[in-house]
Design an enzyme around this catalytic site. Structure first.
Site, PDB file in Angstrom:
ATOM      1  N   TYR A 178       0.816  -1.220   0.000  1.00  0.00           N
ATOM      2  CA  TYR A 178       0.000   0.000   0.000  1.00  0.00           C
ATOM      3  C   TYR A 178       0.851   1.273   0.000  1.00  0.00           C
ATOM      4  O   TYR A 178       0.680   2.144  -0.859  1.00  0.00           O
ATOM      5  CB  TYR A 178      -0.942  -0.004   1.203  1.00  0.00           C
ATOM      6  CG  TYR A 178      -1.841   1.205   1.260  1.00  0.00           C
ATOM      7  CD1 TYR A 178      -2.930   1.312   0.400  1.00  0.00           C
ATOM      8  CD2 TYR A 178      -1.596   2.250   2.146  1.00  0.00           C
ATOM      9  CE1 TYR A 178      -3.761   2.432   0.439  1.00  0.00           C
ATOM     10  CE2 TYR A 178      -2.416   3.363   2.200  1.00  0.00           C
ATOM     11  CZ  TYR A 178      -3.500   3.445   1.342  1.00  0.00           C
ATOM     12  OH  TYR A 178      -4.312   4.556   1.371  1.00  0.00           O
ATOM     13  N   LYS A 182       1.206   4.199  -2.996  1.00  0.00           N
ATOM     14  CA  LYS A 182       0.803   5.602  -2.874  1.00  0.00           C
ATOM     15  C   LYS A 182       1.999   6.535  -3.115  1.00  0.00           C
ATOM     16  O   LYS A 182       1.820   7.641  -3.633  1.00  0.00           O
ATOM     17  CB  LYS A 182       0.155   5.848  -1.507  1.00  0.00           C
ATOM     18  CG  LYS A 182      -1.200   5.137  -1.330  1.00  0.00           C
ATOM     19  CD  LYS A 182      -2.259   5.620  -2.320  1.00  0.00           C
ATOM     20  CE  LYS A 182      -3.653   5.085  -2.009  1.00  0.00           C
ATOM     21  NZ  LYS A 182      -4.673   5.506  -2.982  1.00  0.00           N
TER      22      LYS A 182
HETATM   23  N1  LIG Z   1      -9.654   5.725   4.774  1.00  0.00           N
HETATM   24  C1  LIG Z   1      -8.462   6.256   4.986  1.00  0.00           C
HETATM   25  O1  LIG Z   1      -8.042   6.476   6.139  1.00  0.00           O
HETATM   26  C2  LIG Z   1      -7.575   6.632   3.834  1.00  0.00           C
HETATM   27  C3  LIG Z   1      -6.363   7.269   4.122  1.00  0.00           C
HETATM   28  C4  LIG Z   1      -5.538   7.642   3.073  1.00  0.00           C
HETATM   29  C5  LIG Z   1      -5.918   7.397   1.777  1.00  0.00           C
HETATM   30  N2  LIG Z   1      -7.106   6.749   1.531  1.00  0.00           N
HETATM   31  C6  LIG Z   1      -7.457   6.523   0.112  1.00  0.00           C
HETATM   32  O2  LIG Z   1      -8.722   7.063  -0.137  1.00  0.00           O
HETATM   33  C7  LIG Z   1      -9.318   6.379  -1.242  1.00  0.00           C
HETATM   34  C8  LIG Z   1     -10.730   5.962  -0.867  1.00  0.00           C
HETATM   35  O3  LIG Z   1     -10.634   5.009   0.186  1.00  0.00           O
HETATM   36  P1  LIG Z   1     -11.756   4.788   1.307  1.00  0.00           P
HETATM   37  O4  LIG Z   1     -11.081   4.851   2.615  1.00  0.00           O
HETATM   38  O5  LIG Z   1     -12.941   5.641   1.016  1.00  0.00           O
HETATM   39  O6  LIG Z   1     -12.066   3.238   1.057  1.00  0.00           O
HETATM   40  P2  LIG Z   1     -13.402   2.444   0.681  1.00  0.00           P
HETATM   41  O7  LIG Z   1     -14.544   2.899   1.513  1.00  0.00           O
HETATM   42  O8  LIG Z   1     -12.977   1.018   0.714  1.00  0.00           O
HETATM   43  O9  LIG Z   1     -13.672   2.908  -0.820  1.00  0.00           O
HETATM   44  C9  LIG Z   1     -12.824   2.529  -1.865  1.00  0.00           C
HETATM   45  C10 LIG Z   1     -13.564   2.726  -3.162  1.00  0.00           C
HETATM   46  O10 LIG Z   1     -12.694   2.346  -4.233  1.00  0.00           O
HETATM   47  C11 LIG Z   1     -13.396   1.408  -5.032  1.00  0.00           C
HETATM   48  N3  LIG Z   1     -12.508   0.521  -5.782  1.00  0.00           N
HETATM   49  C12 LIG Z   1     -11.603  -0.351  -5.316  1.00  0.00           C
HETATM   50  N4  LIG Z   1     -11.022  -1.006  -6.342  1.00  0.00           N
HETATM   51  C13 LIG Z   1     -11.606  -0.516  -7.473  1.00  0.00           C
HETATM   52  C14 LIG Z   1     -11.441  -0.783  -8.848  1.00  0.00           C
HETATM   53  N5  LIG Z   1     -10.590  -1.713  -9.299  1.00  0.00           N
HETATM   54  N6  LIG Z   1     -12.182  -0.081  -9.740  1.00  0.00           N
HETATM   55  C15 LIG Z   1     -13.068   0.847  -9.303  1.00  0.00           C
HETATM   56  N7  LIG Z   1     -13.291   1.126  -8.016  1.00  0.00           N
HETATM   57  C16 LIG Z   1     -12.543   0.441  -7.116  1.00  0.00           C
HETATM   58  C17 LIG Z   1     -14.294   0.653  -4.071  1.00  0.00           C
HETATM   59  O11 LIG Z   1     -15.303  -0.047  -4.778  1.00  0.00           O
HETATM   60  P3  LIG Z   1     -16.036  -1.353  -4.136  1.00  0.00           P
HETATM   61  O12 LIG Z   1     -17.088  -0.818  -3.195  1.00  0.00           O
HETATM   62  O13 LIG Z   1     -16.594  -2.039  -5.343  1.00  0.00           O
HETATM   63  O14 LIG Z   1     -14.970  -2.147  -3.420  1.00  0.00           O
HETATM   64  C18 LIG Z   1     -14.813   1.826  -3.258  1.00  0.00           C
HETATM   65  O15 LIG Z   1     -15.807   2.499  -3.961  1.00  0.00           O
HETATM   66  C19 LIG Z   1      -8.396   5.211  -1.552  1.00  0.00           C
HETATM   67  O16 LIG Z   1      -7.551   5.549  -2.648  1.00  0.00           O
HETATM   68  C20 LIG Z   1      -7.581   5.065  -0.276  1.00  0.00           C
HETATM   69  O17 LIG Z   1      -6.334   4.467  -0.492  1.00  0.00           O
HETATM   70  C21 LIG Z   1      -7.928   6.371   2.522  1.00  0.00           C
END
Ligand SMILES: NC(=O)c1ccc[n+]([C@@H]2O[C@H](COP(=O)([O-])OP(=O)(O)OC[C@H]3O[C@@H](n4cnc5c(N)ncnc54)[C@H](OP(=O)(O)O)[C@@H]3O)[C@@H](O)[C@H]2O)c1
Length: 255
Positions: A178, A182
């Site tokens: 991961y 990033k």
């Molecule tokens: N949460 C945190 O603390 C955090 C911190 C830093 C960065 N981020 C980043 O923020 C972004 C959103 O994450 P989140 O925390 O909101 O996670 P999340 O709730 O798991 O949402 C991730 C989204 O990405 C989609 N996705 C995954 N693989 C995909 C693919 N191959 N094609 C299209 N869509 C895909 C998922 O779809 P499905 O529902 O179909 O799985 C979901 O809609 C990510 O890039 C993550 O790395 C998150």
């Protein structure tokens, strides 16, 4: 003003059926932007779009798996046919690689024992997927008077923070999947920004903070709306806004 002279802003958010992407879509819709909810599951994409419409926004589902070129191409074709252009692309879709496991507990990402197939899968979504979607959407973005691209990275991407043995990131388990994915994404952001600067396309990476979503089994302390705020700020930059930057809600993040 006639219909023809009004420029309706269109934003595509990948992975917008839930979490931070969905919150960003809600905030953009509240600003009057037409939001395209990228989702790999059409049913969940349509549900999210319908909820945004019910709240008064203009939202439409677009089927898009960032690792599947056919859906990426088809999504670009559909957006062109229906809207003719794109103003904002938020590359938000991402995976941790460890399922819904918080970063402190992702033992399966420890470099010396990591499964290479997992590393490949994480890079496929978090890095190569961004290249695929960006390149498919660029012809549509070039038709916008003020195109903006936002790549959703993470504080975990910061080599400065990660390499500080006294810093807060020293508490996280080392990750070969991961975090490096990033870091690659922020590096890629700078390269796109350098290519597109002359065309007035602003490209930035953002770190949303530790957000309460499925991706970390809801261990994050920020709400999705709080995490999404920085995505929306960078998606709505004025002409004098930065490019090739890396920002959190608090300001620049060290590379
Ligand atoms: N949460 C945190 O603390 C955090 C911190 C830093 C960065 N981020 C980043 O923020 C972004 C959103 O994450 P989140 O925390 O909101 O996670 P999340 O709730 O798991 O949402 C991730 C989204 O990405 C989609 N996705 C995954 N693989 C995909 C693919 N191959 N094609 C299209 N869509 C895909 C998922 O779809 P499905 O529902 O179909 O799985 C979901 O809609 C990510 O890039 C993550 O790395 C998150």
């Amino acid at each position: 003003m006639s219909e023809q002279t009004t420029h309706q802003k269109i934003a595509l958010v990948t992975g917008a059926n839930k979490g931070i992407g969905r919150a960003a879509a809600e905030q953009l819709a509240a600003l009057g932007t037409t939001v395209l909810i990228g989702a790999r599951d059409p049913r969940r994409g349509e549900e999210a779009a319908a909820e945004l419409r019910a709240a008064g926004g203009d939202a439409h589902a677009v089927t898009l798996d960032v690792t599947d070129q056919a859906t990426v191409r088809e999504a670009a074709k559909q957006i062109e046919a229906r809207f003719g252009h794109l103003d904002v692309l938020i590359n938000n879709a991402g995976i941790s690689g460890s399922g819904q496991v918080s970063p402190q507990d992702a033992y399966d990402q420890i470099p010396s024992t990591v499964d290479l197939d997992m590393v490949r899968a994480v890079f496929e979504t978090n890095v190569f997927g961004v290249i695929a979607v960006t390149n498919a959407m660029l012809p549509l973005l070039r038709r916008s008077p003020a195109p903006r691209i936002v790549n959703v990275s993470s504080h975990a991407a910061s080599l400065t923070l990660a390499s500080d043995p006294e810093g807060p990131f020293a508490l996280l388990l080392p990750s070969a999947a991961y975090s490096p994915s990033k870091s690659a994404l922020t590096a890629l952001t700078v390269q796109y920004a350098n290519e597109l600067r002359k065309d007035g396309i602003l490209v930035n990476a953002v770190a949303p903070g530790y957000v309460d979503t499925d991706s970390n089994n809801h261990t994050g302390f920020l709400t999705p709306a709080q995490g999404a705020a920085v995505l929306v700020s960078l998606a709505t930059l004025g002409a004098d806004g930065p490019t090739a930057g890396f920002f959190s809600e608090e300001g620049p993040v060290p590379w």
